[in-house]
Design an enzyme around this catalytic site. Structure first.
Site, mmCIF file in Angstrom:
data_model
loop_
_atom_site.group_PDB
_atom_site.id
_atom_site.type_symbol
_atom_site.label_atom_id
_atom_site.label_comp_id
_atom_site.label_asym_id
_atom_site.label_seq_id
_atom_site.Cartn_x
_atom_site.Cartn_y
_atom_site.Cartn_z
ATOM 1 C CB SER A 149 5.218 -2.342 -1.815
ATOM 2 O OG SER A 149 3.881 -1.858 -1.902
ATOM 3 C CG ASP A 150 5.882 2.305 3.031
ATOM 4 O OD1 ASP A 150 4.668 2.428 3.283
ATOM 5 O OD2 ASP A 150 6.774 2.877 3.694
ATOM 6 C CB CYS A 151 1.004 2.633 1.027
ATOM 7 S SG CYS A 151 0.409 1.415 2.232
ATOM 8 C CB ALA A 184 7.116 1.275 -2.301
#
Length: 628
Positions: free
Chosen positions: A187-189, A191
């Site tokens: 995941s993006d941080c 997300a």
């Protein structure tokens, strides 16, 4: 272990500059250098081996603050970039161990930071099947199938109502089943938390863990999985078998990096800080900067500039250093500003910035005008910096910030001598006034540690410019004609060169040279006029390119397909090649057109082959094939 002093890593040009080079082999060499420096620092305990790069989202809208991190607006160019970058970074080539892991981001349809009250954590990208297949997915498919990337990052936004990191259709059905992806998705941080907190897709922590994990996201860049996975197991929303699947993916790549084997087992263990920022790496950074600069205008061949001229250097980016790195950069080993580069080419230089990038204060204009009046030529470096465009920060307009245009007008009124305008920016800026009033105009993007040297070398003719714009430069009113939220490519006035129906300030792929080139067919007599849809074969094109001018130079030759189908793009890039030629020298370039090049995408997202006329355009050359 021997402890070395660690030098600063080589600072290459920003990614938007790499797009303007159209030089795929050189990008791969850059990626190899980055991974070498990463391994050297890893061996000293100063770096990891997993990189959240490349950003391969399409530069859909000129307001986007992170467009600078991408190679531009064309899916094919981005696909070629990711293939080259991923292979250079991971550099397996039969080696038992991977050199590094790359992470293709941000999947999917991510290209908005914060605009008109909606940020990326809340944004729902409504994307048609046609646009998804035709525009937003190709680079990620290339990341998997051609670049063989180990990792993909899912994005903050939702796509058609489903958060990207919980999107079973995108991550499992398309990426894993259709494309055959065997790596892991991270995941993006933060997300994973967004699935519940901002998108309201789930209402409990256990359900959120399940939505992410079963939706295809293996690794949480954050703490949500860590804090709530046990609860999800206890509630039986996930099982230990689900955890085993994701751990297998994650630890497979740690093993492939050699992280559990004796260090001496990897051929990369011998790399030391002596392999960081070498002379060859510095030369490569300079060459990429040189190739990325785009000559947009050169009235009466005012460039190359005579080094004997007295020169006034003006503008908010005239002494830029860190600005030349764009965003997401380390500490450069050195930074050569435009003024320093120009000073290395001529002895008679004066500097007066006039204002900073925000340019709200015009009190410095008087000094700038004064030095312009005394000089035989004026170089004005205008544009943007990270206060104007960055992660989390989109623009509302695409004009020069503050009073920068007023500064240009004041300088033009002060002198009739040559006025050279240099635009330093990641995103597009409407430079219509400069186009109409400056004698020469260059775009330099954010050119990295040697940017100022490259700019000066181009201005003074030590380097012949060969860059071509990686995007369409729109007029300022464009942003009033289409909402940033509109993910559609075809809605009036259209997005990118493929669909934009208005008059561009400068079109995608534009770029001039100090020499001239001529292109001609090498195999005109053998080119077919018709092909049967049922028995199609690859068409091989040969083009001879000749340097017909008096200076050595390079040209990136672009090849497009145009379609008779009114629902297809107006034109679509399918190939490009660079040629470096001395005066009167020629080279033969080859372009293959296979059945996939003839296909278009229908409204349901199907790639279809239709009868009709198709025209291959390689620069000014054109050849039409009719499919029957």
């Amino acid at each position: 272990m021997t402890i070395y002093k660690i030098p600063n890593a080589t600072s290459f040009p920003q990614v938007i500059n790499l797009g303007s080079t159209f030089d795929v082999p050189l990008i791969k060499e850059m990626a190899k250098v980055i991974s070498t420096e990463a391994r050297a620092m890893y061996n000293q305990g100063r770096a990891g081996l997993t990189f959240f790069a490349p950003n391969i989202n399409l530069f859909r809208d000129p307001r986007w603050g992170r467009g600078q991190e991408t190679p531009g607006e064309d899916p094919y160019v981005i696909s070629q970039y990711v293939n080259s970058f991923a292979r250079g970074m991971q550099e397996e080539n039969g080696n038992k161990y991977m050199k590094t892991v790359v992470t293709c981001k941000h999947f999917a349809a991510y290209d908005l930071e914060n605009w008109n009250g909606t940020d990326r954590f809340h944004f729902n990208a409504v994307v048609s099947p046609q646009d998804l297949v035709e525009t937003y997915l190709p680079a990620f498919e290339a990341c998997v199938r051609e670049g063989n990337a180990a990792s993909i990052m899912c994005s903050y936004n939702a796509v058609n109502g489903i958060p990207s990191c919980a999107n079973d259709f995108l991550q499992n059905e398309i990426v894993r089943k259709q494309w055959g992806f065997e790596g892991y998705i991270v995941s993006d941080c933060g997300a994973i938390n967004c699935i519940q907190s901002t998108h309201k897709y789930t209402s409990t922590n256990a359900d959120t863990v399940a939505a992410g994990l079963l939706g295809g996201c293996d690794l949480d860049c954050g703490s949500f999985y860590q804090q709530h996975a046990q609860e999800a197991i206890d509630n039986k929303t996930i099982t230990e078998a689900d955890i085993d699947v994701t751990l297998t993916r994650l630890f497979t790549y740690r093993m492939r990096l050699g992280m559990f084997d004796p260090p001496n087992d990897t051929s990369y263990h011998s790399l030391t800080p002596a392999d960081v920022n070498t002379a060859d790496s510095q030369a490569l950074a300079l060459k990429l900067a040189q190739e990325s600069i785009v000559l947009l205008q050169n009235n009466k061949s005012v460039l190359p500039l005579d080094p004997k001229y007295t020169v006034a250097v003006i503008g908010p980016n005239s002494d830029a250093t860190g600005t030349m790195q764009g965003n997401y950069h380390g500490t450069a080993p050195f930074l050569i500003s435009p003024i320093d580069g120009i000073k290395s080419m001529t002895n008679s230089v004066t500097l007066a910035k006039g204002c900073d990038v925000k340019c709200t204060d015009d009190s410095g204009f008087k000094e700038a005008v004064a030095i312009a009046q005394k000089a035989q030529a004026v170089i004005v470096v205008v544009g943007l910096d990270q206060s104007q465009e960055s992660e989390g920060h989109d623009r509302n307009d695409i004009t020069l910030p503050g009073k920068q245009l007023d500064l240009l007008q004041a300088i033009r009124s002060a002198t009739k001598n040559p006025m050279i305008v240099v635009l330093m920016s990641g995103g597009q800026v409407d430079i219509s006034w400069a186009k109409a009033n400056a004698d020469a105009l260059l775009w330099c993007g954010y050119p990295g540690q040697s940017g100022g040297k490259a700019i000066a070398q181009v201005i003074y003719g030590e380097v012949n410019p060969s860059g071509r714009l990686p995007y369409t430069i729109y007029p300022a009113d464009y942003v009033n004609q289409i909402s940033f939220f509109d993910m559609g490519m075809r809605g009036k006035p259209g997005r990118t060169y493929k669909f934009y129906t208005g008059d561009a300030v400068y079109p995608f792929g534009y770029g001039l040279s100090y020499t001239t080139f001529n292109l001609s067919w090498s195999d005109w007599e053998t080119l077919p006029k018709y092909q049967s849809i049922d028995e199609m074969s690859t068409v091989h094109y040969q083009v001879t390119v000749t340097n017909t001018g008096s200076k050595p130079g390079a040209i990136a030759v672009l090849a497009y397909m145009t379609f008779s189908d009114p629902n297809a793009p107006m034109k679509q890039l399918f190939g490009f090649q660079r040629a470096e030629l001395n005066p009167k020298q020629n080279a033969t370039l080859f372009f293959d057109v296979d059945v996939e090049t003839f296909k278009t995408v229908d409204e349901e997202g199907n790639k279809v082959l239709k009868p009709g006329a198709y025209t291959v355009r390689i620069e000014d050359l054109a050849h039409t094939i009719t499919l029957v």
